[in-house]
Design a protein around this motif. Sequence first.
Motif, PDB file in Angstrom:
ATOM      1  N   ILE B  11       0.840  -1.207   0.000  1.00  0.00           N
ATOM      2  CA  ILE B  11       0.000   0.000   0.000  1.00  0.00           C
ATOM      3  C   ILE B  11       0.873   1.255   0.000  1.00  0.00           C
ATOM      4  O   ILE B  11       0.640   2.205  -0.756  1.00  0.00           O
ATOM      5  N   THR B  15       0.808   4.004  -2.955  1.00  0.00           N
ATOM      6  CA  THR B  15       0.490   5.404  -2.686  1.00  0.00           C
ATOM      7  C   THR B  15       1.663   6.304  -3.043  1.00  0.00           C
ATOM      8  O   THR B  15       1.490   7.383  -3.622  1.00  0.00           O
ATOM      9  N   TYR B  18       1.961   6.693  -6.755  1.00  0.00           N
ATOM     10  CA  TYR B  18       0.878   7.552  -7.247  1.00  0.00           C
ATOM     11  C   TYR B  18       1.214   9.014  -7.003  1.00  0.00           C
ATOM     12  O   TYR B  18       1.077   9.866  -7.890  1.00  0.00           O
ATOM     13  N   LEU B  19       1.686   9.315  -5.778  1.00  0.00           N
ATOM     14  CA  LEU B  19       2.015  10.710  -5.462  1.00  0.00           C
ATOM     15  C   LEU B  19       3.186  11.206  -6.310  1.00  0.00           C
ATOM     16  O   LEU B  19       3.224  12.353  -6.739  1.00  0.00           O
ATOM     17  N   ARG B  27       4.117  17.019  -3.719  1.00  0.00           N
ATOM     18  CA  ARG B  27       3.504  15.691  -3.747  1.00  0.00           C
ATOM     19  C   ARG B  27       4.553  14.637  -4.065  1.00  0.00           C
ATOM     20  O   ARG B  27       4.558  13.547  -3.495  1.00  0.00           O
ATOM     21  N   GLY B  31       5.497  11.415  -1.790  1.00  0.00           N
ATOM     22  CA  GLY B  31       5.543  10.068  -2.348  1.00  0.00           C
ATOM     23  C   GLY B  31       6.861   9.393  -2.037  1.00  0.00           C
ATOM     24  O   GLY B  31       6.924   8.216  -1.669  1.00  0.00           O
TER      25      GLY B  31
END
Lengths: 501, 126
Positions: B11, B15, B18-19, B27, B31
Motif C-alpha cells: 500500500i 500510494t 501515485y504521489l 507531492r 511520495g
Amino acid sequence: MSWLLALPFLLPILAALLTFLTRGKPCLARTLSVASCGLLLLTTLSIFALVETNGILAAQMGGWPAPFGITLVADRLSAVMLLVAAVVGLTVALFALSDIDAHHEQLGFYSYYQLLLAGVCGSFVTGDLFNLYVWFEVMLIASFALLVLGGERIQLDGGIKYVAMNLVSTLLMLTAIALLYGLTGTLNMAQLHLAVAGIDNPLAENLLAVLFICAFGIKAAIFPLFFWLPASYHAPPVAVTAVFAGLLTKVGVYALIRTFTLIFPAGDNLAHDILLAAALLTMFTGVLGAAAHYEFRKILAFHIVSQIGFLVLGLALYSPLALAGAVFYMVHNIVAKTNLFLISGTAQRLTGSFELAQIGGLYRASPLLAALFFIAAFSLAGFPPLSGFWAKFLLVKASLDQAAYWVAAVALVTGALTLFSMSKIWAEAFWKDHPQNACTGLATLTSADRIQRLSPVVALALITLVLGLVPQPFIEFSMAAADQLLDTGDYLEAVLTPPTN
Amino acid sequence: MEMALALVIGILTATGVYLMLARNLLRYLFGLILLSNAANLAIFTAGRLTRASPPLIPEGLKAPDIPVANPLPQALILTAIVIGFGLLAFSLALIVRAYRRLGTLDADDMRIAEPKKKTKRGTEHS
C-alpha cells in the motif's frame, strides 16, 4: 599494510572538515584542498603498487572477521579506479582554483568536493553491499550540494531533476539490498557470491538482478534511465561538471560490474541480455543526442551517456577480453572526459559562452588549447593511435569473437557519430572565426589562470597520449584485472580467510 | 504477520508511486517519503519476523541461550532512516528554495535548464 585501504576515504573526510573550518580563509582552504588531493594520489598509488605485487588486499575493520564486520577490499579493478579517481581529484582541484569564485568558496565548495571524493573512493574499496549504499549516499548528498551551490535558477532546475531521479535510485537499491538479505542472510559481497550460488530460485534471482540493474543503471545513466544527466550536467560550474562527468556515472558502472561478476555471475542469462540491450541502446541514443545539440557542454553530456554504453557492453558480453576492454575503456574515458569538460571551461572563459553559434576563433586565440582538445576529442572518438582506439578495439574484437557482428556494427557506427559531433565542436568553436556580432570578444587569461587552468589539462592529455602510444602494459593490466573479476577464487580467499596474526 | 507487513509495504509503495507521478514537486516528495518507509519495512520483513527475545547475551555466556531476534535489520533500518532523513530534509529545502526562486512547484513549468524551442507551442500561459 591493509590499513592503507581506509585512507582513501579518511583523508578526504578529514580534509572536508578542515576546509569547512577554514572556509573563511580562502588561501588556507585552497592549499588544504590541493594538498589532500595530492596525498590521496600518493595513497592510491601505493595501494595500486601493493595490489600489483601482493594480489588482492583486504582489511577487516575493527578486527571482526569477514561476514560479520565491515570489509574493505581492493582488487585490480578497485585499485585502478581509486588511482584514476585520485588523478581526476587532483587535476580538478587544481582547475577549481581558478574556476571557482570567492562566493562559492565561502559557501564551502572545497568541503563538498572532498566529501564527494570520499564517497567515490569509499564505494570503490568497500566489500559490503550495505556499505556501498552508505557510500553512495555520501557521494550523492555531496553531489547534490555541489550541483546547487550558489542557487542560480538554472542550477535549481537541473538540481531538482538530478535529486528526484537519484533518490529513486537509492530507494530501489535499498529495496534490492533488503530482498537479497532476506534471501541469503548476508550482505558481505564475497559471502553473497557463495550464498547466491546456493539458491535454486531463478525467479527471485532474476527479480533481484533487474532491481540492481535499475538502481545502478539510474546512477550510471544507461538507457532508458539517463534523461536526468543531460538535464542537469550543464548547470553547475565547469569544475563540478568535470568531476561529475569523470567519476559519478563511473561509480554506477563499477557497482554494476562488481554486482554482475561477483554476486550474480554469468549463469544469470536474463540480466546479461538486459544489459546487452541497454548497452547498445545507450551507446546509440546518447550519441544521437550529442549530434543534435549545439551547446558545448550538452554535447559532452550526451557523450557521457553514449560512452557508458560501451562500458556496460564490456560487462554484458562477459568474456575476459570484453571485461578487459571495459576496464581499459573506463580508465581512458574518465581521463578524456574530464579533460574535455575542463577544456570547455577554458573555452568559455576565453570566448564568454558555451553556445557554439556564439563562439569561435579559438584556434587562433590559443593553439595550445586547440591541440589539447584535439587529443582528448579524437581519443574519445576512437581515432588511432589515441587511447580510445585501443579501448574500442578491445570491445569490438570481443564482440567479433562471440560472432555478435551487429554489436560490433553498432559500436563502429557510434564511433563514427562521435567523430561527427566532435568535429562539429572543432569546426564551430576552434576553426571558424569569432562571430563579429557577438557581444563579448576573446578574452585573454592571466598568467596565474593559465597555469591553474592549463596544467591539469596538459597532464590529462599526456595520460591519454601515453595510454594510446604505449598501450601494451595497460592492456595487459586490463586483461589481468578481467581475469581477477571472472575468477572469483582469489577474492573469496582474501576476504573470507581469517587474518593469521 | 508477514502477510500484514507485505500488504502495508504494498500500500505504501502504491500510494508513494501515485504521489510521485504528480507534477507538483511537494507531492513528489511526499511520495518519496512513503516509498522510503516502504523500503525500510521491506528490510525489516526480510530479516524474518519472530516473537523472540531481544538479542541480549546473559552474563557469563558467549552466545544467547534462547532464540533471539535478528538485530542486523534493525541496525540497517536505523542507518537507512538517518540517511533518508538527511536526504529528504535536503530535498525539502531545495524545493522551498526553487519555489522562491522560480515561483512554481510544477515540474513541467521548470524549463530553464532545458528550454523549449521558440517554434513549438510553449506552456507559458499556465
